[in-house]
Design a protein around this motif. Structure first.
Motif, PDB file in Angstrom:
ATOM      1  N   LYS A  24       0.836  -1.213   0.000  1.00 15.24           N
ATOM      2  CA  LYS A  24       0.000   0.000   0.000  1.00 15.24           C
ATOM      3  C   LYS A  24       0.864   1.255   0.000  1.00 15.24           C
ATOM      4  O   LYS A  24       0.548   2.251  -0.674  1.00 15.24           O
ATOM      5  N   GLU A  25       1.964   1.224   0.724  1.00 18.49           N
ATOM      6  CA  GLU A  25       2.891   2.368   0.732  1.00 18.49           C
ATOM      7  C   GLU A  25       3.550   2.537  -0.628  1.00 18.49           C
ATOM      8  O   GLU A  25       3.740   3.652  -1.105  1.00 18.49           O
ATOM      9  N   TRP A  26       3.911   1.434  -1.272  1.00 15.18           N
ATOM     10  CA  TRP A  26       4.505   1.534  -2.608  1.00 15.18           C
ATOM     11  C   TRP A  26       3.511   2.149  -3.589  1.00 15.18           C
ATOM     12  O   TRP A  26       3.886   2.979  -4.425  1.00 15.18           O
ATOM     13  N   GLU A  27       2.269   1.733  -3.475  1.00 14.73           N
ATOM     14  CA  GLU A  27       1.239   2.293  -4.357  1.00 14.73           C
ATOM     15  C   GLU A  27       1.043   3.787  -4.113  1.00 14.73           C
ATOM     16  O   GLU A  27       0.884   4.566  -5.065  1.00 14.73           O
ATOM     17  N   LYS A  28       1.085   4.204  -2.856  1.00 17.57           N
ATOM     18  CA  LYS A  28       0.990   5.630  -2.528  1.00 17.57           C
ATOM     19  C   LYS A  28       2.150   6.406  -3.132  1.00 17.57           C
ATOM     20  O   LYS A  28       1.976   7.504  -3.668  1.00 17.57           O
ATOM     21  N   LEU A  29       3.350   5.831  -3.057  1.00 26.86           N
ATOM     22  CA  LEU A  29       4.518   6.484  -3.643  1.00 26.86           C
ATOM     23  C   LEU A  29       4.341   6.684  -5.140  1.00 26.86           C
ATOM     24  O   LEU A  29       4.656   7.739  -5.684  1.00 26.86           O
ATOM     25  N   GLY A  30       3.841   5.661  -5.809  1.00 27.14           N
ATOM     26  CA  GLY A  30       3.633   5.762  -7.250  1.00 27.14           C
ATOM     27  C   GLY A  30       2.670   6.877  -7.617  1.00 27.14           C
ATOM     28  O   GLY A  30       2.825   7.516  -8.665  1.00 27.14           O
ATOM     29  N   ARG A  31       1.704   7.121  -6.743  1.00 25.89           N
ATOM     30  CA  ARG A  31       0.717   8.171  -7.030  1.00 25.89           C
ATOM     31  C   ARG A  31       1.252   9.562  -6.737  1.00 25.89           C
ATOM     32  O   ARG A  31       0.847  10.536  -7.393  1.00 25.89           O
ATOM     33  N   LYS A  32       2.153   9.685  -5.772  1.00 25.85           N
ATOM     34  CA  LYS A  32       2.592  11.021  -5.378  1.00 25.85           C
ATOM     35  C   LYS A  32       3.904  11.460  -6.026  1.00 25.85           C
ATOM     36  O   LYS A  32       4.206  12.660  -6.046  1.00 25.85           O
ATOM     37  N   LEU A  33       4.669  10.536  -6.565  1.00 20.65           N
ATOM     38  CA  LEU A  33       5.931  10.910  -7.194  1.00 20.65           C
ATOM     39  C   LEU A  33       5.686  11.494  -8.576  1.00 20.65           C
ATOM     40  O   LEU A  33       4.747  11.101  -9.273  1.00 20.65           O
ATOM     41  N   PRO A  34       6.541  12.428  -9.020  1.00 19.69           N
ATOM     42  CA  PRO A  34       6.452  12.883 -10.417  1.00 19.69           C
ATOM     43  C   PRO A  34       6.770  11.722 -11.350  1.00 19.69           C
ATOM     44  O   PRO A  34       7.564  10.842 -11.008  1.00 19.69           O
ATOM     45  N   LYS A  35       6.135  11.725 -12.515  1.00 20.16           N
ATOM     46  CA  LYS A  35       6.361  10.623 -13.444  1.00 20.16           C
ATOM     47  C   LYS A  35       7.739  10.726 -14.072  1.00 20.16           C
ATOM     48  O   LYS A  35       8.070  11.736 -14.709  1.00 20.16           O
ATOM     49  N   PRO A  36       8.567   9.711 -13.899  1.00 21.28           N
ATOM     50  CA  PRO A  36       9.913   9.784 -14.475  1.00 21.28           C
ATOM     51  C   PRO A  36       9.934   9.506 -15.977  1.00 21.28           C
ATOM     52  O   PRO A  36       9.053   8.840 -16.516  1.00 21.28           O
ATOM     53  N   LYS A  37      10.965  10.028 -16.617  1.00 23.57           N
ATOM     54  CA  LYS A  37      11.222   9.720 -18.030  1.00 23.57           C
ATOM     55  C   LYS A  37      11.683   8.267 -18.164  1.00 23.57           C
ATOM     56  O   LYS A  37      11.363   7.575 -19.141  1.00 23.57           O
ATOM     57  N   ALA A  38      12.457   7.817 -17.177  1.00 27.04           N
ATOM     58  CA  ALA A  38      12.978   6.448 -17.156  1.00 27.04           C
ATOM     59  C   ALA A  38      13.360   6.122 -15.717  1.00 27.04           C
ATOM     60  O   ALA A  38      13.452   7.011 -14.866  1.00 27.04           O
ATOM     61  N   ILE A  39      13.586   4.844 -15.458  1.00 26.50           N
ATOM     62  CA  ILE A  39      13.967   4.380 -14.124  1.00 26.50           C
ATOM     63  C   ILE A  39      15.262   3.595 -14.225  1.00 26.50           C
ATOM     64  O   ILE A  39      15.393   2.692 -15.070  1.00 26.50           O
ATOM     65  N   LEU A  40      16.218   3.942 -13.384  1.00 27.84           N
ATOM     66  CA  LEU A  40      17.429   3.142 -13.229  1.00 27.84           C
ATOM     67  C   LEU A  40      17.290   2.365 -11.931  1.00 27.84           C
ATOM     68  O   LEU A  40      17.197   2.961 -10.855  1.00 27.84           O
ATOM     69  N   ALA A  41      17.244   1.050 -12.033  1.00 30.83           N
ATOM     70  CA  ALA A  41      17.045   0.198 -10.862  1.00 30.83           C
ATOM     71  C   ALA A  41      18.343  -0.514 -10.500  1.00 30.83           C
ATOM     72  O   ALA A  41      18.985  -1.129 -11.369  1.00 30.83           O
ATOM     73  N   ILE A  42      18.705  -0.436  -9.229  1.00 29.76           N
ATOM     74  CA  ILE A  42      19.852  -1.180  -8.696  1.00 29.76           C
ATOM     75  C   ILE A  42      19.284  -2.247  -7.776  1.00 29.76           C
ATOM     76  O   ILE A  42      18.767  -1.946  -6.700  1.00 29.76           O
ATOM     77  N   SER A  43      19.321  -3.496  -8.214  1.00 24.40           N
ATOM     78  CA  SER A  43      18.687  -4.590  -7.486  1.00 24.40           C
ATOM     79  C   SER A  43      19.714  -5.497  -6.827  1.00 24.40           C
ATOM     80  O   SER A  43      20.714  -5.881  -7.441  1.00 24.40           O
ATOM     81  N   ALA A  44      19.409  -5.878  -5.591  1.00 26.00           N
ATOM     82  CA  ALA A  44      20.255  -6.825  -4.871  1.00 26.00           C
ATOM     83  C   ALA A  44      20.377  -8.162  -5.582  1.00 26.00           C
ATOM     84  O   ALA A  44      21.338  -8.910  -5.358  1.00 26.00           O
ATOM     85  N   HIS A  45      19.420  -8.454  -6.453  1.00 27.10           N
ATOM     86  CA  HIS A  45      19.386  -9.775  -7.076  1.00 27.10           C
ATOM     87  C   HIS A  45      20.203  -9.880  -8.365  1.00 27.10           C
ATOM     88  O   HIS A  45      20.241 -10.955  -8.977  1.00 27.10           O
ATOM     89  N   TRP A  46      20.834  -8.788  -8.767  1.00 29.10           N
ATOM     90  CA  TRP A  46      21.821  -8.875  -9.850  1.00 29.10           C
ATOM     91  C   TRP A  46      23.167  -8.577  -9.212  1.00 29.10           C
ATOM     92  O   TRP A  46      23.652  -7.467  -9.229  1.00 29.10           O
ATOM     93  N   TYR A  47      23.745  -9.599  -8.621  1.00 36.61           N
ATOM     94  CA  TYR A  47      24.947  -9.508  -7.794  1.00 36.61           C
ATOM     95  C   TYR A  47      26.059 -10.181  -8.584  1.00 36.61           C
ATOM     96  O   TYR A  47      26.087 -11.402  -8.717  1.00 36.61           O
TER      97      TYR A  47
END
Length: 254
Positions: A24-47
């Protein structure tokens, strides 16, 4: 507009399909953040051995988890990639960055983004975490990537500050005292902008193997801290440990 930086405690892959206090908090963040042009993701699972990124038009969706319900493996998050962003990441991070298109986006990325931006319309590029690099090097890469925020790129770091699956207690509601103490120690120092304490976590008696036995889920936090500016406001969300050794604590810098 300068885009935010996020560190998300992603927890179980089941958060992609379950409704709970964290999603629910993640969904709230998606609604309140400005829409990005792109996302750079740094994931623990690509180690990985070295720092890697991908420049394909359509990244593979990696189901890098086992033993979960069929519905989780049927979830599709069909985002596009961005060669433009990958090229810029290569330029900023340096010549030792490697293009590796065999991976894609793993559940550290898509399980969070499918709740924040369910339309899957924002291009996503993933950056790996170099397991040979010391903590300070991850922070320095974050600093090198900071300028992307001015170009409309949301930097999303995904891991868990406390993450030790070997000591998980499935029936425990909170965290072990040592695990909670480490999560609180990191939070106190982030809020006071003492990022050196987070980089040098191993130098404090607060850190024990109750927090983590491998830093794979911790290191993404350091990329996020490196990309922060002095004037960023800091917001803590999902401030909670569970199952003994899992911290869901997240940070928004904007």
């Amino acid at each position: 507009m300068k885009m935010p930086v996020l560190f998300v405690g992603h927890g179980s892959p089941m958060n992609a399909i379950e409704d709970n206090e964290f999603t629910k908090e993640w969904e709230k963040l998606g609604r309140k953040l400005p829409k990005p042009k792109a996302i750079l993701a740094i994931s623990a699972h690509w180690y990985t051995d070295g720092t890697k990124t991908s420049d394909v038009d359509v990244p593979n969706q990696i189901y890098d988890m086992y033993g979960f319900p069929k519905a989780l493996y049927e979830l599709k998050y069909p985002v596009k990639g961005s060669k433009e962003l990958a090229d810029e990441v290569m330029r900023l991070v340096g010549v030792n960055t490697i293009i590796d298109n065999k991976w894609g986006i793993d559940h550290g990325t898509w399980s969070v983004l499918c709740r924040m931006f369910p339309e899957a319309e924002i291009p996503v590029v993933q950056l790996s975490v170099d397991y040979k690099a010391p903590a300070k090097a991850h922070y320095q890469i974050g600093k090198a990537l900071k300028s992307l925020r001015e170009e409309g790129v949301l930097i999303l770091a995904s891991g868990n500050i406390v993450h030790n699956l070997g000591l998980i207690n499935w029936n425990m509601e909170g965290g072990y005292p040592e695990a909670q103490a480490f999560d609180d120690y990191i939070k106190t120092n982030i809020l006071s902008r003492n990022y050196d304490a987070a980089i040098n976590y191993h130098e404090t008696d607060i850190y024990t193997d109750r927090a983590f036995s491998s830093p794979d889920h911790y290191f993404p936090l350091l990329y996020a801290l490196g990309a922060v500016t002095d004037d960023d406001e800091i917001e803590v969300f999902n401030d909670k440990c569970l199952m003994g050794t899992m911290s869901m604590t997240g940070y928004l810098f904007r």
